[in-house]
Design an enzyme around this catalytic site. Structure first.
Site, PDB file in Angstrom:
ATOM      1  N   SER A 184       0.413  -0.948  -0.473  1.00  0.00           N
ATOM      2  CA  SER A 184       0.448  -0.797   0.231  1.00  0.00           C
ATOM      3  C   SER A 184       1.066   1.115   0.236  1.00  0.00           C
ATOM      4  O   SER A 184       1.796   1.274  -0.340  1.00  0.00           O
ATOM      5  CB  SER A 184      -1.028   0.405   1.762  1.00  0.00           C
ATOM      6  N   ASP A 207      -8.656  -5.429  -6.321  1.00  0.00           N
ATOM      7  CA  ASP A 207      -7.924  -4.490  -5.481  1.00  0.00           C
ATOM      8  C   ASP A 207      -8.116  -2.974  -6.370  1.00  0.00           C
ATOM      9  O   ASP A 207      -7.421  -2.700  -7.535  1.00  0.00           O
ATOM     10  CB  ASP A 207      -6.056  -4.435  -4.941  1.00  0.00           C
ATOM     11  N   HIS A 214      -8.190  -5.174  -0.541  1.00  0.00           N
ATOM     12  CA  HIS A 214      -6.118  -4.741  -0.385  1.00  0.00           C
ATOM     13  C   HIS A 214      -5.567  -4.971   0.591  1.00  0.00           C
ATOM     14  O   HIS A 214      -4.714  -4.837   0.938  1.00  0.00           O
ATOM     15  CB  HIS A 214      -6.708  -3.006   0.074  1.00  0.00           C
TER      16      HIS A 214
END
Lengths: 525, 525
Positions: A304, A360, A416
């Protein structure tokens, strides 16, 4: 190919009806109730799902949901899980020293990705577990004075998390702050007196030990950057503003660079920036091991936001340590910079492997519209300095491929989640085949902080939690938050001292080693 | 007197604004967001709060919230909590044997309630902790095949929960089912194969040991009934139908009686009803100890639905064991029956002490309108057989009295929580004075399953939870739900055998005792 659908909170009709029957007075709210009933997730999850919905509405984003039909189902889950429970999670490690450069990306992972080479798969998971460690050890407790720090000191981090098996030792923790108004990336304590008001633990530098070094063919310096669990909060707040980096046309996202570069004399942990901390340590380690005549590599990982920081770190390392083999293994990372940034990374030989879950949303950010897809119009638009671009090779995995994962609904947090990524990499064989049957990683890990596993597996959602939220019963019979071990309280002074001491020991042992060698050569033994 | 206000989700304006700033895209939802942000509670809590709101709208119910202004605040919470942390939670126990009948309610607790006599306070808390044990040991995990059972067998229940200090031993577990459609009182597993599809663990019978018996002046048989954590779900579903009990005019709520009386030959745990199970055990114990010449009492306790069952149990016990001193200590219990039910209980000498939190809605149910308040119109309305009536003495405690509890907002779950009740009883002195300063019970317990403590105390909300939701890492490195110890798996056969064996041992030891006595009298020693 998976279907593209606009799919938000999806509820089977039967569940909605049963929920309505249970709440006769609020039948008008039945949709909302049923969703609650069906996805009993955390506050954050609800919030992020809602935010993701709003966002996709706004942007007319077509969010992919995994295909519902083509997933194999087991007829007897009981038998299946029992068998799994007695299968070790790991298989014997191969010696990969002769092929380390290719595995590190020297040939852009050509011939290793489809099918995915088992040696590469293991390495991806290894670095992914380093990135996961930055979440698992992070103190999220806003009632703790140490909120935003690592719960354990660097010497015991891997032991506590069961990662010592990977053969690395943590050499330094990295802290970050940000001058830029990017709310909600920083975890903050509710309390007045805290270890730090400005900084968060943001990752670590680790080095392979001698045994692992022999196995992987070089001394590997690994850097892991922490991301954010609920990334909607920061990507919403991104300034969507590119800022120059380096001396040429390369530009990167303003907010990411802010976290990487910010420092302040007024703080305890960021008198130097994350950038300065990590580069000082990496440089020290490279010099030290090179001076011993070892081959050295740098592998930077992150999930991320952490994947974005990894790329900035790689750029800086490539600039300042020419000739060092550098690769980035990122998971669910957003775009970071423009075409020129990508080109410069390529020219400097930085190798990037981006693992992306098809469903995602985060890797589509920022630059949902203004991205590398516009390149084909370059003749019309001119050089696109203002467009976000992904770099490197992509390994795309699909939630739909795993028989363990739920196939319905849009699960922002689950798609995610880094553990979902690691599960899908572990099961990935090639573009055509679905989940490999001999995948061994523990599927239960997927549900650590989300609700992605099919119910038949009987793994509770969001199960990674402390007993009694960390409260313990003291000898007076009172439930209290235990005082943290002094060695686990972040202390810049102690850390500096420990560093100096470690350096001393290394120099000494190096001296002893040299003396021994000299003695040996002189035939003194 | 506390103000009566219509007060629902109350949010300070500053919090709403800050939440809105964090979620620019959903500013229109700011009200909802702010509530979420402010009360980060569980699914159930949100649901029950909403339901309570709807309900009060519908019924024009004036819900009391605690007064905001007259609560003392500590200037230095740090110092305060540190001092508290090193104060034992208990003080030495007094011998109360000479006064046991009054404490058991023989004189309707006259002269013991205002101010609350310390001996009575301690006894109320003791029985409250028995009721709390039925929640703390209950398996709520819907992914467990033992969902709805007690997690521990009767021999270790008090040890595990730290209640052995009270000097009682559990002699029998009680299970209940219901033929009546009263959804959501029964906790059910998601799984196909479970320990029971119909029954839930509903409480236990316990007996004071010799030491406690000496202290309290008689052999006390205690029965604790489990309630429901989120009672809105059942009180919403109550049929609001009174059904006859006994041979006279007494009537009680249909749904409560259903749980108390239902049985089915098809089930494993309810071939006999909860009523039959508890009465068989109580009768056995009374006969056994009376045959030894001991004084015996029966004290029945329960919270919420459990308080209602306690009253039904007391009614039946008084009918079938005349002369036995019986009292009920209930917490947040709803009304159960009509005037005639109350009158019969009074005539039979059953003593009831109802502890009620002023702000709790549940004790106002059922019969919000049609209750004992209508008695003054009896000349007009005639005998009110169809009206719900509370019985016995009431000890009313006030959330506003405690400096530890939050003073703003309507917290349905928190006001009803048994731990909130026990905290307020522990601090209660008399009607005028607020919280006594020498109260010793651990305030942290209040937040076990709700969010009632002021933030300065730094106790996380809903902290009573298993590590990793009960998952453990097996020797293969896999996270699995451990197999339950065979001794902790409910087994009607084994329990029947154990009972028969216990009886045998008791008879034998009784025989030995008698022989010894006889020998002694004959001067054989």
């Amino acid at each position: 190919m998976a279907m593209l659908t606009m799919m938000y909170a999806h509820i089977p009709a039967t569940q909605a009806a049963s929920a309505a029957a249970r709440f006769p007075l609020i039948r008008s709210q039945q949709h909302q109730e049923a969703v609650l009933d069906h996805h009993p997730q955390t506050k954050t999850s609800n919030r992020t799902n809602r935010l993701a919905e709003s966002l996709s509405h706004l942007l007319h984003l077509h969010i992919e949901t995994p295909p519902k039909t083509d997933s194999p189902r087991f007829s007897n889950w009981n038998m299946f899980t029992e068998e799994k429970h007695s299968t070790p999670t790991t298989s014997p490690k191969e010696i990969i020293s002769e092929k380390w450069r290719q595995i590190h990306g020297s040939k852009d992972w050509e011939g290793l990705m489809d099918p995915l080479h088992p040696w590469l798969r293991r390495e991806i998971v290894k670095y992914g577990e380093f990135a996961q460690a930055t979440y698992d050890a992070f103190d999220f407790d806003s009632f703790s004075e140490f909120c935003g720090s690592c719960r354990y000191n660097k010497n015991k981090l891997f032991d506590v998390l069961g990662l010592s098996k990977n053969g690395y030792a943590v050499s330094k923790y990295i802290y970050a702050m940000s001058h830029i108004d990017m709310p909600n990336w920083l975890e903050r304590s509710h309390l007045v007196e805290t270890w730090s008001k400005d900084s968060n633990w943001m990752g670590f530098v680790a080095v392979s030990d001698d045994e692992e070094t022999r196995r992987i063919g070089r001394r590997d310096i690994a850097v892991a950057w922490r991301g954010t669990v609920a990334p909607s909060e920061w990507y919403e707040d991104l300034q969507r503003k590119l800022e120059p980096i380096g001396d040429l046309d390369a530009k990167v996202e303003h907010g990411f660079l802010g976290i990487y570069k910010s420092k302040s004399e007024k703080t305890r942990y960021n008198k130097s920036s994350a950038s300065e901390q990590v580069m000082k340590e990496v440089t020290r380690l490279v010099e030290f091991y090179k001076s011993k005549g070892e081959e050295v590599s740098l592998t930077i990982t992150g999930h991320s936001l952490g994947g974005a920081l990894a790329l900035l770190n790689a750029y800086e390392a490539a600039k300042s340590i020419p000739g060092l083999p550098i690769s980035v293994i990122s998971f669910g990372a957003p775009r970071v910079g423009n075409n020129a940034f990508r080109d410069e990374l390529n020219q400097m030989g930085v190798k990037t492997l981006r693992v992306v879950v098809k469903q995602d949303v985060v890797p589509k950010m920022p630059g949902l519209v203004l991205n590398e897809g516009l390149q084909k119009f370059e003749e019309i638009t001119g050089t696109l300095e203002w467009v976000y671009t992904h770099v490197g090779a992509e390994l795309k995995v699909d939630v739909g491929s795993s028989p363990y994962l739920k196939k319905h609904g849009f699960n922002f947090l689950g798609f995610h989640s880094l553990e979902t990524y690691l599960h899908l990499v572990d099961g990935y064989l090639n573009k055509e085949t679905s989940f490999r049957s001999n995948a061994r990683r523990d599927f239960a890990l997927v549900n650590k902080a989300c609700d992605m596993l099919v119910e038949d597996l009987r793994i509770p959602h969001c199960w990674y939690q402390l007993e009694h939220k960390g409260l313990v019963c003291n000898h007076h019979g009172r439930w209290v938050k235990p005082i943290r071990e002094p060695e686990d309280i972040p202390s810049p002074t102690r850390e500096a001292e420990a560093e100096a001491h470690a350096l001393q020991v290394e120099i000494q042992s190096d001296y002893v080693l040299q003396s021994l060698c000299t003695a040996n050569m002189k035939g003194e033994f």
